[in-house]
Design a protein around this motif. Sequence first.
Motif, PDB file in Angstrom:
ATOM      1  N   HIS A   1       0.840  -1.192   0.000  1.00 26.01           N
ATOM      2  CA  HIS A   1       0.000   0.000   0.000  1.00 26.01           C
ATOM      3  C   HIS A   1       0.877   1.244   0.000  1.00 26.01           C
TER       4      HIS A   1
ATOM      5  N   THR B   1     -11.080   0.364  -6.999  1.00 24.97           N
ATOM      6  CA  THR B   1      -9.887   0.061  -6.203  1.00 24.97           C
ATOM      7  C   THR B   1      -8.609   0.264  -6.999  1.00 24.97           C
ATOM      8  N   SER B   2      -8.719   0.876  -8.156  1.00 26.63           N
ATOM      9  CA  SER B   2      -7.547   1.081  -9.012  1.00 26.63           C
ATOM     10  C   SER B   2      -6.680   2.225  -8.494  1.00 26.63           C
TER      11      SER B   2
ATOM     12  N   GLN C   1      -2.753  -1.777 -19.021  1.00 32.64           N
ATOM     13  CA  GLN C   1      -1.767  -2.703 -18.482  1.00 32.64           C
ATOM     14  C   GLN C   1      -2.149  -3.134 -17.062  1.00 32.64           C
ATOM     15  N   TRP C   2      -2.570  -2.180 -16.243  1.00 32.35           N
ATOM     16  CA  TRP C   2      -2.976  -2.502 -14.877  1.00 32.35           C
ATOM     17  C   TRP C   2      -4.169  -3.431 -14.886  1.00 32.35           C
ATOM     18  N   ARG C   3      -5.140  -3.150 -15.763  1.00 32.69           N
ATOM     19  CA  ARG C   3      -6.330  -3.999 -15.844  1.00 32.69           C
ATOM     20  C   ARG C   3      -5.957  -5.430 -16.236  1.00 32.69           C
ATOM     21  N   THR C   4      -5.035  -5.575 -17.187  1.00 33.79           N
ATOM     22  CA  THR C   4      -4.597  -6.894 -17.627  1.00 33.79           C
ATOM     23  C   THR C   4      -3.847  -7.612 -16.516  1.00 33.79           C
ATOM     24  N   ASP C   5      -2.953  -6.912 -15.833  1.00 26.47           N
ATOM     25  CA  ASP C   5      -2.168  -7.521 -14.760  1.00 26.47           C
ATOM     26  C   ASP C   5      -3.024  -7.908 -13.570  1.00 26.47           C
ATOM     27  N   SER C   6      -4.072  -7.140 -13.276  1.00 25.34           N
ATOM     28  CA  SER C   6      -4.882  -7.419 -12.091  1.00 25.34           C
ATOM     29  C   SER C   6      -5.801  -8.612 -12.296  1.00 25.34           C
ATOM     30  N   ARG C   7      -6.022  -9.024 -13.540  1.00 27.45           N
ATOM     31  CA  ARG C   7      -6.886 -10.177 -13.826  1.00 27.45           C
ATOM     32  C   ARG C   7      -6.130 -11.492 -13.763  1.00 27.45           C
ATOM     33  N   THR C   8      -4.815 -11.428 -13.817  1.00 26.69           N
ATOM     34  CA  THR C   8      -4.041 -12.670 -13.815  1.00 26.69           C
ATOM     35  C   THR C   8      -3.647 -13.086 -12.429  1.00 26.69           C
TER      36      THR C   8
END
Length: 87
Positions: free
Chosen positions: A23, A55-56, A80-87
């Motif tokens: 955090h 929560t982004s 990129q953040w959206r893609t990384d947070s789904r994996t």
Amino acid sequence: MTSRPTWEYGAPPLPVTTDTDGHQDQGEPERCRKCTQRFDDTDTRYTDSHRRHRTSPFCEACVDRCHDTEIADHWCMIDQWRTDSRT
């Protein structure tokens, strides 16, 4: 030569100091990773709001610009953040 908005240049993410849990440090006000504006939870505008998007680590204004782009091969740090947070 046409001018492009600054959010389309793919600027590198800002360095963010984090604690051991990942955090942001509480001493520094939290900011959007893309535009560096401070998050403002009292901002109730529907568009161009500087409150945090869910929560982004991004504000509503930056996420809105990302979703509204008409560029076919658009890829930014929000995507990129959206893609990384789904994996």
